[in-house]
Write an enzyme that holds these catalytic residues in place. Structure first.
Site, PDB file in Angstrom:
ATOM      1  N   HIS A  41      33.556  28.590  56.304  1.00  0.00           N
ATOM      2  CA  HIS A  41      32.836  28.484  55.031  1.00  0.00           C
ATOM      3  C   HIS A  41      33.096  29.771  54.246  1.00  0.00           C
ATOM      4  O   HIS A  41      32.886  30.872  54.761  1.00  0.00           O
ATOM      5  CB  HIS A  41      31.327  28.392  55.247  1.00  0.00           C
ATOM      6  CG  HIS A  41      30.856  27.164  55.967  1.00  0.00           C
ATOM      7  ND1 HIS A  41      30.302  26.077  55.319  1.00  0.00           N
ATOM      8  CD2 HIS A  41      30.836  26.846  57.285  1.00  0.00           C
ATOM      9  CE1 HIS A  41      29.955  25.157  56.199  1.00  0.00           C
ATOM     10  NE2 HIS A  41      30.258  25.600  57.408  1.00  0.00           N
TER      11      HIS A  41
ATOM     12  N   HIS B 261      36.156  24.886  60.839  1.00  0.00           N
ATOM     13  CA  HIS B 261      36.281  25.205  59.417  1.00  0.00           C
ATOM     14  C   HIS B 261      35.575  26.514  59.136  1.00  0.00           C
ATOM     15  O   HIS B 261      34.591  26.863  59.786  1.00  0.00           O
ATOM     16  CB  HIS B 261      35.694  24.086  58.544  1.00  0.00           C
ATOM     17  CG  HIS B 261      34.321  23.666  58.949  1.00  0.00           C
ATOM     18  ND1 HIS B 261      34.090  22.850  60.039  1.00  0.00           N
ATOM     19  CD2 HIS B 261      33.099  23.957  58.438  1.00  0.00           C
ATOM     20  CE1 HIS B 261      32.792  22.656  60.174  1.00  0.00           C
ATOM     21  NE2 HIS B 261      32.156  23.330  59.218  1.00  0.00           N
TER      22      HIS B 261
ATOM     23  N   VAL C 242      30.175  19.159  61.593  1.00  0.00           N
ATOM     24  CA  VAL C 242      31.499  18.532  61.614  1.00  0.00           C
ATOM     25  C   VAL C 242      32.317  19.248  62.686  1.00  0.00           C
ATOM     26  O   VAL C 242      32.583  20.459  62.567  1.00  0.00           O
ATOM     27  CB  VAL C 242      32.200  18.629  60.241  1.00  0.00           C
ATOM     28  CG1 VAL C 242      33.584  17.994  60.315  1.00  0.00           C
ATOM     29  CG2 VAL C 242      31.356  17.956  59.156  1.00  0.00           C
TER      30      VAL C 242
ATOM     31  N   ASN D 259      30.171  28.135  61.834  1.00  0.00           N
ATOM     32  CA  ASN D 259      29.116  27.633  62.710  1.00  0.00           C
ATOM     33  C   ASN D 259      29.794  27.089  63.960  1.00  0.00           C
ATOM     34  O   ASN D 259      30.606  26.163  63.875  1.00  0.00           O
ATOM     35  CB  ASN D 259      28.313  26.530  62.008  1.00  0.00           C
ATOM     36  CG  ASN D 259      27.574  27.064  60.786  1.00  0.00           C
ATOM     37  OD1 ASN D 259      27.074  28.180  60.798  1.00  0.00           O
ATOM     38  ND2 ASN D 259      27.514  26.262  59.731  1.00  0.00           N
TER      39      ASN D 259
ATOM     40  N   GLN E 192      26.469  23.540  63.416  1.00  0.00           N
ATOM     41  CA  GLN E 192      27.738  22.843  63.166  1.00  0.00           C
ATOM     42  C   GLN E 192      27.492  21.337  63.146  1.00  0.00           C
ATOM     43  O   GLN E 192      26.852  20.785  64.050  1.00  0.00           O
ATOM     44  CB  GLN E 192      28.783  23.192  64.245  1.00  0.00           C
ATOM     45  CG  GLN E 192      30.139  22.562  63.949  1.00  0.00           C
ATOM     46  CD  GLN E 192      31.239  22.997  64.915  1.00  0.00           C
ATOM     47  OE1 GLN E 192      30.988  23.757  65.866  1.00  0.00           O
ATOM     48  NE2 GLN E 192      32.446  22.512  64.684  1.00  0.00           N
TER      49      GLN E 192
HETATM   50  P1  AMP Z   1      29.090  22.689  59.382  1.00  0.00           P
HETATM   51  O1  AMP Z   1      27.632  22.360  59.273  1.00  0.00           O
HETATM   52  O2  AMP Z   1      29.373  24.140  59.620  1.00  0.00           O
HETATM   53  O3  AMP Z   1      29.778  21.788  60.391  1.00  0.00           O
HETATM   54  O4  AMP Z   1      29.709  22.407  57.955  1.00  0.00           O
HETATM   55  C1  AMP Z   1      30.126  21.148  57.550  1.00  0.00           C
HETATM   56  C2  AMP Z   1      30.218  21.204  56.060  1.00  0.00           C
HETATM   57  O5  AMP Z   1      31.000  20.104  55.622  1.00  0.00           O
HETATM   58  C3  AMP Z   1      28.869  21.104  55.332  1.00  0.00           C
HETATM   59  O6  AMP Z   1      28.692  22.247  54.512  1.00  0.00           O
HETATM   60  C4  AMP Z   1      28.994  19.820  54.516  1.00  0.00           C
HETATM   61  O7  AMP Z   1      28.345  19.898  53.272  1.00  0.00           O
HETATM   62  C5  AMP Z   1      30.501  19.693  54.380  1.00  0.00           C
HETATM   63  N1  AMP Z   1      30.980  18.337  54.155  1.00  0.00           N
HETATM   64  C6  AMP Z   1      30.604  17.221  54.790  1.00  0.00           C
HETATM   65  N2  AMP Z   1      31.283  16.162  54.323  1.00  0.00           N
HETATM   66  C7  AMP Z   1      32.117  16.626  53.364  1.00  0.00           C
HETATM   67  C8  AMP Z   1      33.078  16.037  52.504  1.00  0.00           C
HETATM   68  N3  AMP Z   1      33.327  14.709  52.533  1.00  0.00           N
HETATM   69  N4  AMP Z   1      33.747  16.825  51.632  1.00  0.00           N
HETATM   70  C9  AMP Z   1      33.492  18.154  51.595  1.00  0.00           C
HETATM   71  N5  AMP Z   1      32.604  18.774  52.379  1.00  0.00           N
HETATM   72  C10 AMP Z   1      31.918  18.029  53.252  1.00  0.00           C
END
Ligand code: AMP
Length: 118
Positions: free
Chosen positions: A102, A100, A96, A87, A94
């Site tokens: 997925h 990353h 975070v 994302n 997105q």
């Molecule tokens: P995105 O929405 O592409 O930025 O994905 C962020 C992902 O990080 C989401 O699928 C969340 O569920 C995952 N996430 C958030 N916090 C944590 C955490 N502490 N440990 C593992 N995954 C996380």
């Protein structure tokens, strides 16, 4: 750059996570809120905010992340059928801002493994 991103805190062991793989360039963890039976995240140690913030110098790293995604999928028993999603930006979902990948699959086993397994 997100020097103190959630994922940097996980990489620096300031925040607990289910780390399933790590090497000198990246880690892979199980997603805390899985959207599929297997949902792993491959995260570079270098805190690039978004894919589109990667530079030409990051090309080897980006290739490495792709390779690790395939390897963790293989180790989770899903190498025949998985999706790889990035994302890029808020509009794409997105949340975070530390790059990353997925790795999503409908069946398989999420387990811990080490670089030696690859
Ligand atoms: P995105 O929405 O592409 O930025 O994905 C962020 C992902 O990080 C989401 O699928 C969340 O569920 C995952 N996430 C958030 N916090 C944590 C955490 N502490 N440990 C593992 N995954 C996380």
């Amino acid at each position: 750059m997100s020097e103190n991103s959630l994922f940097t805190r996980i990489i620096n062991r300031k925040l607990a996570a289910d780390i399933i793989y790590e090497d000198d360039q990246c880690i892979a963890i199980n997603d805390i809120a899985p959207k599929a039976p297997v949902h792993m995240l491959v995260i570079p140690r270098r805190p690039i905010s978004r894919l589109t913030d990667a530079t030409k110098d990051d090309r080897d790293l980006l290739g490495h992340l792709m390779w690790v995604a395939g390897e963790v999928a293989r180790m989770a028993g899903v190498s025949d059928a998985f999706r790889l999603v990035v994302n890029n930006g808020e509009g794409a979902g997105q949340t975070v801002f530390h790059l990353h990948l997925h790795v999503l699959a409908n069946k398989g086993t999420s387990k811990k493994f080490s670089e030696n397994d690859l």
